[in-house]
Design a protein around this motif. Structure first.
Motif, PDB file in Angstrom:
ATOM      1  N   PHE A   1       0.832  -1.211   0.000  1.00  0.00           N
ATOM      2  CA  PHE A   1       0.000   0.000   0.000  1.00  0.00           C
ATOM      3  C   PHE A   1       0.864   1.257   0.000  1.00  0.00           C
ATOM      4  CE2 PHE A   1      -3.461  -2.858   1.319  1.00  0.00           C
ATOM      5  CZ  PHE A   1      -4.431  -2.434   0.428  1.00  0.00           C
ATOM      6  N   LEU A   2       2.029   1.182   0.603  1.00  0.00           N
ATOM      7  CA  LEU A   2       2.964   2.305   0.500  1.00  0.00           C
ATOM      8  C   LEU A   2       3.359   2.536  -0.954  1.00  0.00           C
ATOM      9  CD1 LEU A   2       5.311   1.710   3.567  1.00  0.00           C
ATOM     10  CD2 LEU A   2       3.912   3.742   3.178  1.00  0.00           C
ATOM     11  N   ALA A   3       3.614   1.465  -1.674  1.00  0.00           N
ATOM     12  CA  ALA A   3       4.011   1.592  -3.078  1.00  0.00           C
ATOM     13  C   ALA A   3       2.872   2.171  -3.921  1.00  0.00           C
ATOM     14  CB  ALA A   3       4.440   0.231  -3.620  1.00  0.00           C
ATOM     15  N   VAL A   4       1.646   1.703  -3.688  1.00  0.00           N
ATOM     16  CA  VAL A   4       0.497   2.228  -4.423  1.00  0.00           C
ATOM     17  C   VAL A   4       0.312   3.712  -4.115  1.00  0.00           C
ATOM     18  CG1 VAL A   4      -2.014   2.124  -4.643  1.00  0.00           C
ATOM     19  CG2 VAL A   4      -0.687   0.006  -4.582  1.00  0.00           C
ATOM     20  N   THR A   5       0.437   4.065  -2.847  1.00  0.00           N
ATOM     21  CA  THR A   5       0.267   5.462  -2.439  1.00  0.00           C
ATOM     22  C   THR A   5       1.355   6.339  -3.040  1.00  0.00           C
ATOM     23  OG1 THR A   5      -0.721   4.693  -0.365  1.00  0.00           O
ATOM     24  CG2 THR A   5       0.006   6.993  -0.444  1.00  0.00           C
ATOM     25  N   ARG A   6       2.590   5.838  -3.062  1.00  0.00           N
ATOM     26  CA  ARG A   6       3.691   6.598  -3.675  1.00  0.00           C
ATOM     27  C   ARG A   6       3.396   6.859  -5.146  1.00  0.00           C
ATOM     28  NH1 ARG A   6       7.308   3.310  -2.566  1.00  0.00           N
ATOM     29  NH2 ARG A   6       8.142   4.262  -0.651  1.00  0.00           N
ATOM     30  N   HIS A   7       2.941   5.833  -5.854  1.00  0.00           N
ATOM     31  CA  HIS A   7       2.570   5.998  -7.269  1.00  0.00           C
ATOM     32  C   HIS A   7       1.491   7.063  -7.429  1.00  0.00           C
ATOM     33  CE1 HIS A   7       0.922   5.012 -11.266  1.00  0.00           C
ATOM     34  NE2 HIS A   7      -0.260   5.014 -10.672  1.00  0.00           N
ATOM     35  N   ASN A   8       0.440   6.990  -6.605  1.00  0.00           N
ATOM     36  CA  ASN A   8      -0.674   7.928  -6.746  1.00  0.00           C
ATOM     37  C   ASN A   8      -0.227   9.366  -6.524  1.00  0.00           C
ATOM     38  OD1 ASN A   8      -2.439   5.837  -7.305  1.00  0.00           O
ATOM     39  ND2 ASN A   8      -3.226   5.704  -5.218  1.00  0.00           N
ATOM     40  N   TYR A   9       0.675   9.588  -5.574  1.00  0.00           N
ATOM     41  CA  TYR A   9       1.145  10.953  -5.322  1.00  0.00           C
ATOM     42  C   TYR A   9       2.099  11.425  -6.418  1.00  0.00           C
ATOM     43  CZ  TYR A   9      -1.117  11.892  -0.889  1.00  0.00           C
ATOM     44  OH  TYR A   9      -2.060  12.159   0.073  1.00  0.00           O
ATOM     45  N   GLU A  10       2.903  10.529  -6.952  1.00  0.00           N
ATOM     46  CA  GLU A  10       3.767  10.924  -8.062  1.00  0.00           C
ATOM     47  C   GLU A  10       2.928  11.386  -9.257  1.00  0.00           C
ATOM     48  OE1 GLU A  10       6.090   7.434  -8.674  1.00  0.00           O
ATOM     49  OE2 GLU A  10       7.553   7.917  -7.099  1.00  0.00           O
ATOM     50  N   VAL A  11       1.859  10.657  -9.538  1.00  0.00           N
ATOM     51  CA  VAL A  11       0.986  11.040 -10.652  1.00  0.00           C
ATOM     52  C   VAL A  11       0.246  12.335 -10.322  1.00  0.00           C
ATOM     53  CG1 VAL A  11      -0.973  10.342 -12.078  1.00  0.00           C
ATOM     54  CG2 VAL A  11       0.749   8.655 -11.432  1.00  0.00           C
ATOM     55  N   THR A  12      -0.215  12.466  -9.070  1.00  0.00           N
ATOM     56  CA  THR A  12      -0.899  13.697  -8.660  1.00  0.00           C
ATOM     57  C   THR A  12       0.026  14.898  -8.806  1.00  0.00           C
ATOM     58  OG1 THR A  12      -2.272  12.456  -7.093  1.00  0.00           O
ATOM     59  CG2 THR A  12      -2.104  14.846  -6.758  1.00  0.00           C
TER      60      THR A  12
END
Length: 393
Positions: free
Chosen positions: A294-305
């Motif tokens: 979930f940390l990895a998914v969250t990191r991806h989402n913020y990078e895209v944001t």
């Protein structure tokens, strides 16, 4: 006219044809739900026969539900609490308000006009809930940062107040209320403090661990009594999958209705028959991804944001509010018509009915930087088209 049965192949063909009209995820920028994790889909199908309303039969499925609650409580700072899986945020919020009302009744605080303090941007599910439960909303305008102001909450507390609702990630703006301050103002006064974290529950704990400056909202905050969290949003589970969590081990017992069948357990949810597939699918994602996943998914989402925000600013757009989560709201004249034009061009965005000059763009796991880069020229085309319409109606 008789309804004639069809062959399985014909049924499949018809359904496939209808599903072809669904918008593909790589054109969706309005949804806080996303394409579920493949393992969750697989396990949901494997558990399609199960029913959490009959735990004498589906014993293993019930154990899985309890394990999901245990894991989520551990994520949210309340390892000794309680909870149940529900259909989504609306049912979870309803159960929290029912529990708050019953808690006030048990403590002798329930009056003939029970009230709940909410912000002016609280989720619209509460309008349904208050109508069903006979609760009166006391609406507090949000402050300039679009948050529920703690001092005004305190001023609105009366003998009629049974609950206060804070939001950890509004669905319109992704704004997180200052739950710690609200809780401190309510200390010792009695109202139940519920946090609607349907949007932010699977984001904030991991974003904080990644160094994002976000407020605490969970059971680590003294005074938080219940939390709504939706696995079918940023938890990557299939719809429907929601959870209501309570700080106290007996919290889930506040909403309790007995069956008239011997050995059938008391119901603690609005639904009687409940799909066990939701529990199994959620468990599959939680166990497979773990905290690191979930940390990895969250990191991806913020990078895209962050990429989306940077590209919007490069194009001269102004944000309506600085995004705390993965919801980006842009000031945009004629936003509703631009959203319609985007849909005509194959893309789904959204605009608020209350803040009509804003375009809302949501980043979830299916959104990539490449998708953002493909979208922005289409957005500019939609803006030009609408500007021409307005100039020459």
């Amino acid at each position: 006219m008789e309804h004639v049965g069809l062959s399985a192949s014909e049924v499949r063909r018809r359904i496939a044809a209808e599903l072809e009209d669904d918008v593909p995820w790589n054109r969706v920028l309005n949804s806080i739900c996303t394409e579920p994790h493949p393992l969750a889909v697989e396990m949901a199908a494997a558990a399609a026969r199960t029913n959490l309303g009959d735990v004498r039969i589906f014993r293993g499925t019930k154990r899985i539900e309890r394990e999901v609650v245990r894991i989520l409580l551990s994520f949210l700072g309340g390892p000794t609490g309680s909870g149940t899986l529900v259909s989504g945020g609306t049912e979870a919020n309803l159960l929290s308000m029912a529990a708050a009302r019953e808690s006030a009744r048990a403590d002798g605080r329930l009056t003939d006009r029970p009230e709940v303090i909410v912000s002016s941007t609280v989720h619209f599910s509460f309008a349904k809930i208050f109508a069903i439960l006979g609760l009166t909303p006391v609406v507090v305008p949000v402050d300039d940062s679009l948050r529920l102001p703690a001092d005004e909450v305190l001023r609105q507390v009366t003998e009629h107040t049974v609950a206060v609702v804070a939001t950890a990630g509004s669905s319109e703006f992704g704004v997180v209320d200052d739950v710690e301050t609200i809780a401190s103002r309510l200390a010792g006064l009695g109202p139940h403090l519920h946090v609607d974290a349907a949007t932010g529950g699977f984001i904030i704990p991991f974003a904080r661990e990644l160094g994002r400056e976000l407020p605490r909202f969970d059971f680590s905050v003294d005074g938080v009594d219940s939390i709504t969290i939706d696995p079918h949003k940023y938890g990557l589970a299939p719809v429907p999958a929601g959870v209501i969590l309570f700080r106290e081990p007996e919290g889930a017992q506040r909403f309790a209705f007995d069956s008239f069948f011997k050995d059938t357990p008391t119901h603690h949810t609005l639904l009687g028959t409940r799909p066990g597939s939701a529990a199994v699918a959620t468990y599959a994602v939680l166990e497979h991804l773990g905290r690191s996943g979930f940390l990895a998914v969250t990191r991806h989402n913020y990078e895209v944001t962050d990429h989306l925000v940077a590209r919007l600013r490069e194009a001269g757009h102004e944000l309506f509010v600085e995004p705390q989560l993965n919801i980006v709201v842009v000031r945009m004249p004629h936003a509703a018509r631009i959203s319609e034009r985007l849909e005509e061009l194959g893309w789904i965005a959204s605009t608020s009915t209350r803040f009509v000059e804003t375009l809302r763009l949501v980043v979830a796991r299916h959104v990539t930087t490449e998708m953002v880069d493909a979208f922005l020229p289409v957005l500019e085309r939609a803006r030009r088209d609408v500007a021409a319409e307005v100039a020459y109606p």
